[in-house]
Enzyme design. Structure first.
Site, PDB file in Angstrom:
ATOM      1  N   HIS A 283       0.859  -1.188   0.000  1.00  0.00           N
ATOM      2  CA  HIS A 283       0.000   0.000   0.000  1.00  0.00           C
ATOM      3  C   HIS A 283       0.893   1.235   0.000  1.00  0.00           C
ATOM      4  O   HIS A 283       1.152   1.824   1.050  1.00  0.00           O
ATOM      5  CB  HIS A 283      -0.917  -0.021   1.227  1.00  0.00           C
ATOM      6  CG  HIS A 283      -1.965   1.048   1.215  1.00  0.00           C
ATOM      7  ND1 HIS A 283      -3.193   0.877   1.806  1.00  0.00           N
ATOM      8  CD2 HIS A 283      -1.985   2.292   0.682  1.00  0.00           C
ATOM      9  CE1 HIS A 283      -3.923   1.980   1.642  1.00  0.00           C
ATOM     10  NE2 HIS A 283      -3.196   2.852   0.971  1.00  0.00           N
TER      11      HIS A 283
ATOM     12  N   ARG B   6       1.922   4.972  -0.184  1.00  0.00           N
ATOM     13  CA  ARG B   6       1.224   6.226   0.098  1.00  0.00           C
ATOM     14  C   ARG B   6       2.039   7.405  -0.438  1.00  0.00           C
ATOM     15  O   ARG B   6       3.265   7.319  -0.564  1.00  0.00           O
ATOM     16  CB  ARG B   6       1.002   6.385   1.603  1.00  0.00           C
ATOM     17  CG  ARG B   6      -0.008   5.415   2.185  1.00  0.00           C
ATOM     18  CD  ARG B   6      -0.086   5.575   3.684  1.00  0.00           C
ATOM     19  NE  ARG B   6      -1.056   4.665   4.269  1.00  0.00           N
ATOM     20  CZ  ARG B   6      -2.327   4.979   4.539  1.00  0.00           C
ATOM     21  NH1 ARG B   6      -2.764   6.182   4.265  1.00  0.00           N
ATOM     22  NH2 ARG B   6      -3.138   4.090   5.075  1.00  0.00           N
TER      23      ARG B   6
ATOM     24  N   GLU C 268      -2.576  -1.665  -3.158  1.00  0.00           N
ATOM     25  CA  GLU C 268      -3.665  -0.890  -2.587  1.00  0.00           C
ATOM     26  C   GLU C 268      -3.330   0.593  -2.658  1.00  0.00           C
ATOM     27  O   GLU C 268      -2.154   0.969  -2.617  1.00  0.00           O
ATOM     28  CB  GLU C 268      -3.873  -1.256  -1.114  1.00  0.00           C
ATOM     29  CG  GLU C 268      -4.184  -2.714  -0.862  1.00  0.00           C
ATOM     30  CD  GLU C 268      -4.311  -3.037   0.610  1.00  0.00           C
ATOM     31  OE1 GLU C 268      -4.870  -4.092   0.938  1.00  0.00           O
ATOM     32  OE2 GLU C 268      -3.844  -2.222   1.438  1.00  0.00           O
TER      33      GLU C 268
ATOM     34  N   HIS D 185      -7.995  -6.139   7.245  1.00  0.00           N
ATOM     35  CA  HIS D 185      -7.745  -5.125   8.265  1.00  0.00           C
ATOM     36  C   HIS D 185      -7.896  -5.741   9.643  1.00  0.00           C
ATOM     37  O   HIS D 185      -8.954  -6.190  10.040  1.00  0.00           O
ATOM     38  CB  HIS D 185      -8.658  -3.905   8.152  1.00  0.00           C
ATOM     39  CG  HIS D 185      -7.997  -2.666   8.688  1.00  0.00           C
ATOM     40  ND1 HIS D 185      -7.170  -1.874   7.921  1.00  0.00           N
ATOM     41  CD2 HIS D 185      -8.010  -2.116   9.929  1.00  0.00           C
ATOM     42  CE1 HIS D 185      -6.716  -0.876   8.647  1.00  0.00           C
ATOM     43  NE2 HIS D 185      -7.194  -1.009   9.879  1.00  0.00           N
ATOM     44  N   ASP D 186      -6.773  -5.737  10.372  1.00  0.00           N
ATOM     45  CA  ASP D 186      -6.709  -6.203  11.765  1.00  0.00           C
ATOM     46  C   ASP D 186      -7.105  -7.664  11.938  1.00  0.00           C
ATOM     47  O   ASP D 186      -7.546  -8.072  13.017  1.00  0.00           O
ATOM     48  CB  ASP D 186      -7.566  -5.323  12.681  1.00  0.00           C
ATOM     49  CG  ASP D 186      -6.978  -3.936  12.873  1.00  0.00           C
ATOM     50  OD1 ASP D 186      -5.763  -3.781  12.619  1.00  0.00           O
ATOM     51  OD2 ASP D 186      -7.714  -3.016  13.245  1.00  0.00           O
TER      52      ASP D 186
ATOM     53  N   HIS E 156      -0.264  -6.242   9.523  1.00  0.00           N
ATOM     54  CA  HIS E 156       0.120  -5.785  10.864  1.00  0.00           C
ATOM     55  C   HIS E 156       0.185  -6.930  11.867  1.00  0.00           C
ATOM     56  O   HIS E 156       1.214  -7.156  12.508  1.00  0.00           O
ATOM     57  CB  HIS E 156      -0.848  -4.713  11.344  1.00  0.00           C
ATOM     58  CG  HIS E 156      -0.478  -4.106  12.649  1.00  0.00           C
ATOM     59  ND1 HIS E 156       0.483  -3.125  12.772  1.00  0.00           N
ATOM     60  CD2 HIS E 156      -0.923  -4.353  13.918  1.00  0.00           C
ATOM     61  CE1 HIS E 156       0.617  -2.785  14.040  1.00  0.00           C
ATOM     62  NE2 HIS E 156      -0.220  -3.520  14.763  1.00  0.00           N
TER      63      HIS E 156
END
Length: 250
Positions: free
Chosen positions: A44, A46, A73, A202-203, A226
């Site tokens: 991802h 940025r 992403e 996510h998570d 993560h």
């Protein structure tokens, strides 16, 4: 067939960038993850280059073996800048990932925390989805699990949704996840009914992933970074990837 695991290597880049230099290597981490059985690698990038950088995206594309999917992403509306970020479409045109996951994150967000509003963003999304698909990329849209607009994604030309599982993971930690899981199931069912594939992310960790995978038989892919790299600090990356793959064997 269990859902595929795509390992997000952003956290490796965060650690590298905190010190400078080349270590730890995102390419080396991706190699270990693939050898352990990961079906894909996710990044991802940025605009602020806080973790994955465009040169990482190019290096990963160059090393990925045949059959291992590359998922990029990002926010398609974030413009190029003088720091070296070329924009998501330009980066995709250069590296031709298998999948583009469009995420409505802003530069000041620590991490993604909400999905698209189709009612608000449809006019902007439709042409960019067409542009990514013209490159041969599968396009997935990041959507809230409780969104009532899941079926509308198909009309934009996207191929999949990615269910934002942050609220589910948070509720799972409180041991009060019934409604959040039901929202994920409803989103998956609405997507499948509209002819869309279903991703999630996510998570997610080995515990909440096992429950989610069991409840979502249509789940095609999860992208996890993560929690996976947190676990890898203690168990090692090879073993951790195998544990996440086992959690998907619902």
């Amino acid at each position: 067939m269990p859902a595929k695991l795509s390992v997000n290597v952003n956290k490796v880049a965060v650690l590298r960038n905190s010190r400078g230099g080349r270590l730890p290597s995102v390419v080396a981490a991706a190699t270990v993850a693939i050898q352990a059985g990961a079906a894909g690698i996710t990044v991802h990038p940025r605009p602020d280059l806080r973790h994955i950088r465009p040169d990482d995206v190019r290096a990963l594309k160059a090393m990925l073996p045949a059959g291992v999917e590359f998922n990029i992403e990002g926010n398609p509306f974030a413009p190029p800048n003088t720091r070296g970020y070329p924009g998501l479409l330009a980066l995709a045109a250069e590296t031709l990932p298998d999948q583009i996951t469009l995420v409505p994150d802003s530069d000041d967000q620590i991490t993604s925390d909400h999905g698209f509003s189709i009612k608000r963003d449809a006019g902007r999304l439709q042409p960019v989805i067409a542009a990514f698909k013209a490159l041969g990329c599968r396009v997935s849209l990041f959507m809230d699990a409780d969104s009532e607009e899941i079926a509308d994604v198909a009309a934009l030309g996207a191929d999949r949704i990615e269910i934002y599982t942050g609220p589910y993971a948070e509720a799972f930690g409180r041991k009060d996840y019934g409604k959040a899981l039901a929202d994920c199931v409803a989103a998956g069912q609405a997507a499948a009914a509209a002819g869309l594939g279903v991703n999630a992310g996510h998570d997610l960790d080995t515990e909440n992933l096992r429950v989610l995978a069991r409840a979502l038989p249509m789940l095609a892919e999860v992208s996890i970074g993560h929690a996976l790299f947190n676990d890898a600090l203690y168990a090692g990356l090879d073993q951790t990837v195998k544990q996440y793959l086992q959690a998907l064997q619902h």
